[in-house]
Enzyme design. Structure first.
Site, PDB file in Angstrom:
ATOM      1  N   GLU A   1      28.582  11.664  13.801  1.00  0.00           N
ATOM      2  CA  GLU A   1      28.312  11.665  12.364  1.00  0.00           C
ATOM      3  C   GLU A   1      28.959  10.425  11.752  1.00  0.00           C
ATOM      4  O   GLU A   1      30.166  10.209  11.941  1.00  0.00           O
ATOM      5  CB  GLU A   1      28.887  12.951  11.741  1.00  0.00           C
ATOM      6  CG  GLU A   1      28.199  14.196  12.269  1.00  0.00           C
ATOM      7  CD  GLU A   1      29.087  15.444  12.223  1.00  0.00           C
ATOM      8  OE1 GLU A   1      30.082  15.468  11.481  1.00  0.00           O
ATOM      9  OE2 GLU A   1      28.770  16.400  12.966  1.00  0.00           O
TER      10      GLU A   1
ATOM     11  N   GLU B   1      27.756  19.477  15.752  1.00  0.00           N
ATOM     12  CA  GLU B   1      28.750  19.143  16.778  1.00  0.00           C
ATOM     13  C   GLU B   1      28.370  19.614  18.179  1.00  0.00           C
ATOM     14  O   GLU B   1      28.598  18.906  19.165  1.00  0.00           O
ATOM     15  CB  GLU B   1      30.125  19.710  16.393  1.00  0.00           C
ATOM     16  CG  GLU B   1      30.821  18.978  15.238  1.00  0.00           C
ATOM     17  CD  GLU B   1      30.220  19.276  13.877  1.00  0.00           C
ATOM     18  OE1 GLU B   1      29.423  20.231  13.774  1.00  0.00           O
ATOM     19  OE2 GLU B   1      30.537  18.553  12.903  1.00  0.00           O
TER      20      GLU B   1
ATOM     21  N   GLN C   1      33.679  14.201  14.318  1.00  0.00           N
ATOM     22  CA  GLN C   1      34.310  13.482  13.203  1.00  0.00           C
ATOM     23  C   GLN C   1      35.769  13.864  12.972  1.00  0.00           C
ATOM     24  O   GLN C   1      36.616  13.005  12.785  1.00  0.00           O
ATOM     25  CB  GLN C   1      33.489  13.708  11.939  1.00  0.00           C
ATOM     26  CG  GLN C   1      33.761  12.682  10.874  1.00  0.00           C
ATOM     27  CD  GLN C   1      32.627  12.646   9.867  1.00  0.00           C
ATOM     28  OE1 GLN C   1      32.401  13.609   9.145  1.00  0.00           O
ATOM     29  NE2 GLN C   1      31.918  11.544   9.818  1.00  0.00           N
TER      30      GLN C   1
ATOM     31  N   ASP D   1      39.288  19.360  13.484  1.00  0.00           N
ATOM     32  CA  ASP D   1      39.071  20.723  12.983  1.00  0.00           C
ATOM     33  C   ASP D   1      37.650  21.211  13.249  1.00  0.00           C
ATOM     34  O   ASP D   1      37.407  22.407  13.325  1.00  0.00           O
ATOM     35  CB  ASP D   1      39.327  20.777  11.481  1.00  0.00           C
ATOM     36  CG  ASP D   1      40.707  20.262  11.151  1.00  0.00           C
ATOM     37  OD1 ASP D   1      41.573  21.064  10.810  1.00  0.00           O
ATOM     38  OD2 ASP D   1      40.922  19.035  11.266  1.00  0.00           O
ATOM     39  N   TYR D   2      36.698  20.301  13.366  1.00  0.00           N
ATOM     40  CA  TYR D   2      35.304  20.694  13.578  1.00  0.00           C
ATOM     41  C   TYR D   2      34.911  20.712  15.050  1.00  0.00           C
ATOM     42  O   TYR D   2      33.762  20.988  15.389  1.00  0.00           O
ATOM     43  CB  TYR D   2      34.381  19.797  12.744  1.00  0.00           C
ATOM     44  CG  TYR D   2      34.806  19.829  11.291  1.00  0.00           C
ATOM     45  CD1 TYR D   2      34.938  21.058  10.645  1.00  0.00           C
ATOM     46  CD2 TYR D   2      35.154  18.682  10.596  1.00  0.00           C
ATOM     47  CE1 TYR D   2      35.386  21.133   9.338  1.00  0.00           C
ATOM     48  CE2 TYR D   2      35.607  18.749   9.291  1.00  0.00           C
ATOM     49  CZ  TYR D   2      35.726  19.984   8.665  1.00  0.00           C
ATOM     50  OH  TYR D   2      36.178  20.061   7.383  1.00  0.00           O
TER      51      TYR D   2
ATOM     52  N   HIS E   1      41.566  20.027   7.326  1.00  0.00           N
ATOM     53  CA  HIS E   1      41.662  18.586   7.587  1.00  0.00           C
ATOM     54  C   HIS E   1      43.011  18.184   8.157  1.00  0.00           C
ATOM     55  O   HIS E   1      43.343  17.014   8.181  1.00  0.00           O
ATOM     56  CB  HIS E   1      41.355  17.784   6.319  1.00  0.00           C
ATOM     57  CG  HIS E   1      39.913  17.901   5.937  1.00  0.00           C
ATOM     58  ND1 HIS E   1      39.446  18.874   5.088  1.00  0.00           N
ATOM     59  CD2 HIS E   1      38.819  17.213   6.349  1.00  0.00           C
ATOM     60  CE1 HIS E   1      38.134  18.762   4.970  1.00  0.00           C
ATOM     61  NE2 HIS E   1      37.735  17.776   5.727  1.00  0.00           N
TER      62      HIS E   1
END
Ligand SMILES: Cc1ncc(C[n+]2csc(CCOP(=O)(O)OP(=O)(O)O)c2C)c(N)n1
Ligand SMILES: [Mg+2]
Length: 817
Positions: free
Chosen positions: A508, A539, A561, A564-565, A606
């Site tokens: 991304e 993802e 990116q 956390d994701y 984040h």
């Protein structure tokens, strides 16, 4: 629009050739069916543990196999035995070897018994772990059990063809592609299309326009759950209609066909193959009206949830029965008015059926005896050792009973042998004679060979294992060239893209703007969209792109990116990527690099650092946590020389910090599995990693002012951790241990504690209780105060270290509170 199929076959076969092909197809399908029928019996009589078979799905797989070419890849699921047989990659004997979990690649080339039957794979790597020429063979990526888990990888397998067609510098990589002409074929059950991974992949493949043929084997059920609970309108092709390409828009070709219609199916697959192969347009083939003659698996019977009418319909529309009738009824008039038939009478068909049955029955017997013979060869010495032991020991009767019990097992397994031997050893624990040593050695040897059979190839065991790649220090020019650290990333990636044409970076915002932190600034412009690209927000399939492309010789760097994701992709990393080498016993690999950034920033989503969860789920993938960008760049440089997959977590708050720009970009290498002592000290060994190290370093300076001199060890590499056992050397000096990270309590800090105290025997050196200092168990609150109260601060580190010294020398270090 969805199209119906035309009946003309594009192949101009003479009738005899055609007849032979049809009868041969029928023979393969019959063999496959007999395997399913006999396979179920083997499970129900206890010779195998679980069975899930391809009965009721034979005919479309025959057709798919005809369109499948060398160099193509399959990414499918447990129903595809007929396809594997039709491409010549699975014999009936191998089928049963898999069912019995025969731990031998010769017997069960799919996984040497590591996977349950019905998980198919071919070998991409030779005995040295080097790539074979994949364009000269049929390829099946190794199946996994989680439904739809095959989808993300399928996307990458298809995308690889596109990359090979586009990137000129890759023209010479002839092991993997002939001008991008290879198609990736997916198979999935109708119910599994309910999974998010299916829809995510379908969308992404439509966007990317890759040569993927996605086949849905639709039998209306997912175990006991009917399509009305699975799919809107009960039809996947209906609801995907919007994906159909038209004059104005790119999209999919969507084809619907009945799974019992041999002639239509052959035509459909010819067409699907051509569209995908030549135009690089994805195709969805919805194969309807399939059945499950024996129900879902050996775990239950479908009479429980299908009514009589449905069961009768399944009998009538069984694709093999339909093919049989078609063969019997087929008549064609030649130019002389003579009637041509496939068979003169039913007897010919019956002969094929009998022969297939016999073939399968013999294959089953051979597979079983080959499986059992290996074990018996281990049983014989065990019996001898136990007999000799019993003769010498004062516990003769007990040991003899163990031996007799073992001998009485008609079909023993390795576990039975070891249980008897290990229990016998207990009876002679206080005795000493040569026979005891012989038994001890036998047990050790059996456990050793068990390791080889069941525990090897978690990571690379080839010469390219990334832990064996020597580090190389960065070099610097004479005048100090301090830059924003993101410049180091950018210039190093620039060097890598230049050095390796097979490197691709995508994620991304990774393309046009060069990632959210400008670590790829300008690189898309320089190297083109095929190599540095933006992706959708998805993802799991970013990961799948990486896995599939890495399986076809490319060196993808998939960017997630933010750390956390990563959880969106963690399932596929854990189930597919981390198990790939293991589940194929080193016959497939995906040396994918996953780049992400995380740790210390702010807020619940984040600033996470869920390292414990990650390392627990990713055994088989290296997990690297560089403290700065030079270290991170060095990891990428090392990884690209090796063939292991890895996750590299850059420090989110490190891109604007100053670091000195190395001159040997793309060359310097950070060792994998080595710690680094970044401050020498005498009082406490403080182990940390990533962004937290800066806090530890600050605390270290403040502690010096009160006479406490900590030694700081940067873990750098969590999986694997400290292969040289350097941390314990530090502990031997300081005798005190503090581990600091920003994971939850009991997360990665507990892992490090176990590594140091247990694996490295660090407990021997402790003069104080070992401590971990972590974040709070909740996600970090937002804002500076949120961070201060959620994660370890410099004061927390100072006080934790001070408290350790206070406990050790209370008069010298008076209590702070
Ligand atoms: C993620 C996941 N959830 C559940 C299961 C258990 N499971 C195995 S097969 C299956 C049904 C699949 O049905 P379908 O996709 O229609 O394939 P079919 O067996 O009918 O060919 C389920 C629920 C699984 N393997 N993976
Ligand atoms: Mg189904």
């Amino acid at each position: 629009m969805i199209q119906d199929t035309a009946t003309t076959s594009s192949k101009k076969l003479s009738f005899i050739d055609f007849r032979n092909e049809v009868l041969n197809d029928y023979r393969i399908a019959r063999i496959s069916r007999e395997c399913s029928l006999l396979g179920r019996r083997e499970v129900l009589t206890g010779k195998a543990k679980f069975g899930i078979f391809g009965d009721g799905k034979e005919v479309p797989q025959l057709a798919m196999a005809k369109a499948f070419q060398k160099g193509d890849f399959r990414s499918g699921y447990y129903r595809d035995q007929t396809f594997m047989m039709a491409i010549g990659e699975l014999t009936a004997q191998q089928f049963f070897a898999g069912l019995y979990a025969h731990p031998s690649l010769e017997a069960d080339p799919m996984s040497a018994g590591r996977q349950m039957g019905g998980h198919f794979a071919t070998h991409s790597l030779d005995e040295n772990g080097d790539w074979k020429n994949l364009t000269q063979q049929y390829n099946s990526s190794a199946d996994i059990s989680p439904t739809a888990g095959q989808m993300p990888r399928l996307l990458g397998l298809a995308q690889a063809s596109k990359v090979y067609r586009t990137v000129k510098e890759l023209k010479n990589n002839t092991n993997f592609s002939v001008e991008g002409n290879e198609v990736a074929w997916g198979t999935i059950g109708n119910a599994s299309t309910s999974e998010g991974l299916f829809f995510e992949t379908i969308n992404a493949a439509g966007v990317l326009q890759v040569p993927m043929v996605m086949n849905v084997w639709d039998d209306e059920y997912g175990i006991s759950v009917h399509a009305k609970y699975q799919t809107t309108k009960e039809s996947i092709s209906e609801i995907l209609k919007g994906f159909q390409r038209d004059e104005k828009n790119k999209g999919y070709e969507i084809i619907v066909v009945n799974g019992w219609d041999y002639v239509q199916l052959i035509d459909v697959y010819n067409r699907a193959s051509k569209i995908a192969r030549e135009e690089h347009v994805p195709v969805l083939v919805h194969v309807k009206e399939l059945t499950q003659p024996q129900g879902h698996s050996t775990s239950g019977s479908h009479e429980r949830y299908k009514n009589a009418e449905r069961l009768q319909w399944e009998k009538d529309f069984d694709c093999l029965a339909k093919m049989r009738s078609w063969i019997l009824d087929f008549e064609l008039e030649d130019e002389n008015g003579e009637t041509l038939k496939f068979v003169d009478s039913e007897a010919e068909i019956i002969a094929i059926e009998k022969e297939s049955k016999k073939h399968v029955s013999l294959a089953k017997r051979n597979a079983w005896s080959s499986y059992l013979d290996e074990i018996k060869a281990e049983l014989t010495p065990a019996i001898t050792h136990l007999t000799n032991l019993a003769n010498k020991s004062s516990n003769t009767s007990f040991i003899t009973k163990l031996k007799n019990d073992l001998e009485a097992i008609s079909e023993p397994i390795r576990k039975d042998i070891l249980i008897a031997c290990r229990k016998a050893l207990r009876y002679v624990k206080d005795e000493n004679f040569a026979e005891k040593t012989i038994l001890q050695n036998f047990i050790k040897q059996q456990i050793g060979s068990g390791y080889t059979l069941f525990s090897t190839h978690l990571t690379s065991e080839t010469a390219l294992a990334s832990t064996s790649i020597s580090p190389l220090a960065p070099t610097y020019s004479s005048e100090k060239n301090l830059v924003d650290a993101r410049v180091i990333m950018r210039d190093n990636f620039d060097a890598l893209l230049k050095k390796y044409p097979e490197v691709l970076i995508f994620g991304e915002d990774a393309g046009f703007i060069g990632d959210v932190n400008q670590g790829l600034e300008g690189l898309q412009e320089k190297f083109g969209e095929a190599r540095v690209s933006d992706t959708g927000i998805r993802e799991a399939t970013i990961l799948g792109q990486g896995i599939g492309m890495a399986m076809r010789g490319l060196r993808p760097i998939a960017e997630i990116q933010y750390l956390d994701y990563l959880l969106y992709a963690l399932q596929i990393m854990s189930d597919d990527l981390a198990t790939l080498r293991y589940r194929t016993v080193g016959k497939q690999k995906a040396p994918l690099i996953i780049r992400t950034r995380g740790h210390r920033l702010e807020g619940i989503w984040h600033s996470g650092s869920p390292m414990g969860g990650i390392i627990n789920n990713l055994r088989g993938v290296h997990v690297l946590v560089p403290r700065n960008m030079t270290k991170a760049a060095g990891f990428y440089n090392t990884l690209l020389e090796g063939d292991d997959p890895a996750l590299v977590i850059e420090c989110l708050n490190g891109y604007r910090l100053k670091e000195e720009l190395p001159t040997n970009l793309g060359e310097f290498k950070t060792a994998i599995g080595e710690v680094e002592t970044i401050k020498e000290g005498t009082d406490i060994t403080v182990v940390s990693y990533g962004s937290t190290l800066r806090i530890v370093e600050d605390a270290g300076k403040e502690l010096l002012q009160v006479g406490i001199n900590i030694e700081i060890v940067d873990a750098q590499s969590l999986l694997p951790f400290d292969l040289n056992h350097d941390t314990v050397k530090s502990l031997a000096k300081t005798n005190r241990l503090l581990i600091v990270d920003e994971d939850v309590p009991g997360g990665a800090s507990a892992y490090l504690l176990q590594e140091i105290l247990e694996n490295q025997n660090g407990y021997q050196h402790l003069d104080s209780k070992p401590y971990t200092l972590t974040a709070k168990p909740h996600r970090p609150a937002y804002g500076t105060d949120g961070d201060y109260f959620s994660k370890p601060s410099t004061e927390d580190v100072f006080e934790a270290a001070y408290q350790i010294m206070n406990e050790a020398a209370p008069t010298k270090f008076n209590s702070l509170y």
